[in-house]
Motif scaffolding. Structure first.
Motif, PDB file in Angstrom:
ATOM      1  N   UNK A   1       0.965  -1.158  -0.064  1.00 12.32           N
ATOM      2  CA  UNK A   1       0.137  -0.080   0.054  1.00 12.32           C
ATOM      3  C   UNK A   1       0.679   1.407   0.615  1.00 12.32           C
ATOM      4  N   UNK A   2       2.093   1.330   1.029  1.00 16.30           N
ATOM      5  CA  UNK A   2       2.600   2.413   1.009  1.00 16.30           C
ATOM      6  C   UNK A   2       4.051   2.495   0.043  1.00 16.30           C
ATOM      7  N   UNK A   3       4.396   1.319  -0.543  1.00 14.36           N
ATOM      8  CA  UNK A   3       5.334   1.372  -0.874  1.00 14.36           C
ATOM      9  C   UNK A   3       6.598   0.931  -0.115  1.00 14.36           C
ATOM     10  N   UNK A   4       8.119   0.360  -0.629  1.00 16.07           N
ATOM     11  CA  UNK A   4       9.516  -0.352  -0.071  1.00 16.07           C
ATOM     12  C   UNK A   4      10.408   0.837  -0.029  1.00 16.07           C
ATOM     13  N   UNK A   5      10.525   1.578   1.862  1.00 15.80           N
ATOM     14  CA  UNK A   5      11.714   2.619   2.517  1.00 15.80           C
ATOM     15  C   UNK A   5      12.334   2.136   1.319  1.00 15.80           C
ATOM     16  N   UNK A   6      13.037   1.089   1.279  1.00 13.81           N
ATOM     17  CA  UNK A   6      14.848   0.622   0.791  1.00 13.81           C
ATOM     18  C   UNK A   6      14.862   0.799  -0.346  1.00 13.81           C
ATOM     19  N   UNK A   7      13.425   0.775  -0.855  1.00 13.88           N
ATOM     20  CA  UNK A   7      13.962   1.254  -1.981  1.00 13.88           C
ATOM     21  C   UNK A   7      14.146   2.522  -2.603  1.00 13.88           C
ATOM     22  N   UNK A   8      14.852   3.110  -3.255  1.00 16.97           N
ATOM     23  CA  UNK A   8      14.683   4.759  -3.871  1.00 16.97           C
ATOM     24  C   UNK A   8      13.651   4.793  -4.226  1.00 16.97           C
ATOM     25  N   UNK A   9      12.984   4.800  -5.694  1.00 16.91           N
ATOM     26  CA  UNK A   9      11.597   5.263  -6.186  1.00 16.91           C
ATOM     27  C   UNK A   9      10.744   5.146  -5.200  1.00 16.91           C
ATOM     28  N   UNK A  10       9.908   4.773  -4.002  1.00 14.92           N
ATOM     29  CA  UNK A  10       9.561   4.319  -2.439  1.00 14.92           C
ATOM     30  C   UNK A  10       9.948   5.694  -1.646  1.00 14.92           C
ATOM     31  N   UNK A  11      10.973   5.402  -1.651  1.00 15.92           N
ATOM     32  CA  UNK A  11      11.453   5.775  -0.719  1.00 15.92           C
ATOM     33  C   UNK A  11      11.482   7.890  -0.453  1.00 15.92           C
ATOM     34  N   UNK A  12      11.520   8.027  -1.798  1.00 16.09           N
ATOM     35  CA  UNK A  12      11.482   9.796  -2.040  1.00 16.09           C
ATOM     36  C   UNK A  12      10.004  10.013  -2.295  1.00 16.09           C
ATOM     37  N   UNK A  13       9.405   8.838  -2.912  1.00 19.09           N
ATOM     38  CA  UNK A  13       7.884   8.964  -2.170  1.00 19.09           C
ATOM     39  C   UNK A  13       6.674   9.591  -0.787  1.00 19.09           C
ATOM     40  N   UNK A  14       7.515   8.361   0.030  1.00 24.18           N
ATOM     41  CA  UNK A  14       6.800   8.746   0.938  1.00 24.18           C
ATOM     42  C   UNK A  14       8.383  10.019   2.510  1.00 24.18           C
ATOM     43  N   UNK A  15       8.953  10.240   1.844  1.00 23.86           N
ATOM     44  CA  UNK A  15       9.472  11.166   2.770  1.00 23.86           C
ATOM     45  C   UNK A  15       8.738  12.340   3.597  1.00 23.86           C
TER      46      UNK A  15
END
Length: 534
Positions: free
Chosen positions: A455-469
């Motif tokens: 649902x939120x993405x994986x913060x250990x992956x760069x794209x998802x990390x920048x999405x939830x930053x």
């Protein structure tokens, strides 16, 4: 308002994809440390002092006690066969900590207590988490949770003259698991974790490493637990309603790398009820031609009504109704409105007079898979936009004003509230986030958080990390940062209420629910200057 001094460890700095992330309150992630316990004590001290100063708090508590104190019935269900066939339902006299499971031989016979969780603890914090009857109704398995913990114990019993006799030792280190009996009633399917490697004085509430051991093939495991009919070696057979509302029988070879489901018996015009296997390759199928159905109906203004539907003559009859004292649903109005969000999408909301609103924002299931997909991962901001534009709609139409508008949500809804009060504080007079999923950079490292990656993405992956930053923090770290940055300048109190004997909300005793509601509404009323009306 004077806030406690909270230690900042400026040495905790991590590099994530070239972005420097400071986490000065990382130490608050350990709930068992003496420093964290002191933090909780000091935060609760100022929170409860503020709440207790609300002049109408006692009247509010009495009003909530009155409203909670009504007889409540759960939906009836039937389990067992032959002499072990009974009707079951949950019942609460009003202020009982936990609802009691009753059973009766017929719908007209006198119900008797089957299982009463209130006898298991003095304060009502031991809750029935999950129940499962064997097909014959001879065996009963259930799980218990203490003080809101995700950890549960499973107990396996045999029913003898209405009494439960344990037939095996309890199963420990179980979490997020259903219970499904095998067809031969010789065992159950369930999910457990390896015993955490912790000391005796340490709780297991924040384990992380153990999660990965239990999550392998979780989707398949859940399917095995809930739908399995039979297996021949590595080939498993299931009854499923996927794309088949009348049900069909499918099979899958779990050793097959593609793991494709193959239809064995397709659906037809009659509903498949039960399936028996003979000689591993033959089926005996019982199709449902007539039956009775129990269902319950609740709404914004209906506290709950249970019906029995007889499919043989297409008749439905009310059998139980929850009645709240001094409450008339005709005094309230429910209406659905649509409003345009930031990107022009029409979003539905329910407005319940007096001044109660629920926005059906994207990310929910109101309009199918597309609606849900448009509120997750890269589209998560749509959820926050929809919620903020709901506030603007209500303000523009003079339903309310920013200083009188309060927002509240729990869990994923707590994240929603946290994000919106940070992104658009000018729209709201008060915000209350319950058990919010706040630390979007580290949520996947705690308890069931890894399951929310879809649902939120994986913060250990760069794209998802920048999405939830740019989304908020872990609750304890968030309040510390808020008090540190805005404590001296904010005209509104920045407080946190921490209950050390409650979890995410499941199994919470009625007394705790009333106390929590009293504190929450007291906080809200003080901040929006609500007038007391008897």
């Amino acid at each position: 308002m004077e806030y406690p001094e909270v230690r900042r460890d400026e040495s905790v700095v991590e590099d994530h994809f070239g972005i420097e992330i400071k986490d000065p309150y990382r130490w608050l992630e350990d709930p068992d440390s003496e420093e964290t316990k002191k933090f909780v004590e000091e935060q609760n001290k100022i929170t409860f002092k503020y709440i207790n100063e609300y002049e109408n708090r006692e009247k509010l508590m009495d009003k909530l006690l009155e409203k909670y104190n009504y007889e409540r019935f759960g939906c009836t269900f039937k389990r067992g066969k032959g002499e072990n066939e009974y009707y079951y339902f949950f019942h609460n006299t009003g202020l009982q900590a936990q609802s009691v499971l009753f059973r009766q031989k017929t719908l007209d016979s006198e119900p008797v207590v089957f299982f009463d969780p209130n006898t298991l603890s003095d304060d009502g914090t031991v809750a029935l988490s999950y129940i499962s009857f064997s097909d014959s109704g001879k065996y009963f398995a259930y799980s218990l949770s203490k003080s809101g913990s995700d950890w549960v114990k499973i107990y396996i019993t045999q029913i003898e003259d209405g009494k439960l006799v344990e037939i095996d030792k309890p199963l420990d280190w179980v979490k997020f698991s259903g219970i499904t009996w095998t067809k031969d009633e010789k065992g159950i399917f369930y999910q457990r974790y390896p015993k955490p490697n912790i000391s005796e004085n340490k709780s297991a509430g924040t384990e992380t490493d153990q999660n990965s051991n239990a999550m392998t093939n979780q989707n398949l495991l859940n399917l095995l637990m809930n739908l399995r009919l039979h297996n021949v070696g590595s080939t498993f057979f299931f009854k499923t309603s996927k794309d088949s509302p009348q049900y069909k029988i499918v099979k899958i070879n779990i050793n097959d790398s593609e793991k494709k489901f193959i239809d064995v018996i397709p659906q037809n015009k009659h509903v498949i009820d039960t399936v028996l296997f003979c000689n591993n390759n033959s089926f005996v199928i019982n199709y449902l031609y007539d039956a009775q159905l129990f269902y319950s109906v609740t709404s914004f203004i209906n506290p709950g009504t249970v019906y029995r539907c007889d499919l043989r003559n297409n008749s439905c009859k009310e059998i139980k109704r929850n009645v709240v004292k001094n409450y008339n649903p005709d005094d309230f109005v429910v209406k659905q409105k649509f409003y345009p969000s930031k990107d022009g999408t029409n979003i539905p909301m329910f407005i319940v007079h007096k001044k109660y609103v629920v926005a059906n924002i994207r990310g929910g299931g109101e309009y199918g898979e597309t609606w849900y997909e448009s509120g997750k991962l890269d589209n998560k901001q749509n959820v926050f936009d929809d919620f903020q534009w709901a506030a603007k709609y209500l303000i523009n139409l003079k339903y309310t004003s920013p200083e009188k508008l309060c927002i509240n949500g729990g869990s994923n809804g707590g994240l929603l509230v946290g994000a919106c009060i940070n992104q658009a504080p000018e729209l709201f007079g008060c915000a209350v986030a319950d058990v919010g999923v706040m630390d979007m950079l580290r949520f996947h490292k705690f308890t069931i958080g890894h399951a929310w990656i879809s649902d939120y993405g994986d913060p250990d992956k760069e794209h998802d990390f920048k999405t939830v930053l740019n989304v908020p923090l872990h609750s304890l770290k968030l309040i510390s940062q808020l008090q540190y940055v805005a404590g001296k300048s904010s005209k509104k109190p920045l407080l946190i209420r921490i209950d050390t004997k409650a979890g995410h909300g499941g199994g919470k005793p009625v007394k705790k629910r009333i106390e929590e509601a009293t504190d929450k509404i007291s906080f809200i009323n003080k901040n929006i200057n609500a007038e007391w009306c008897d």
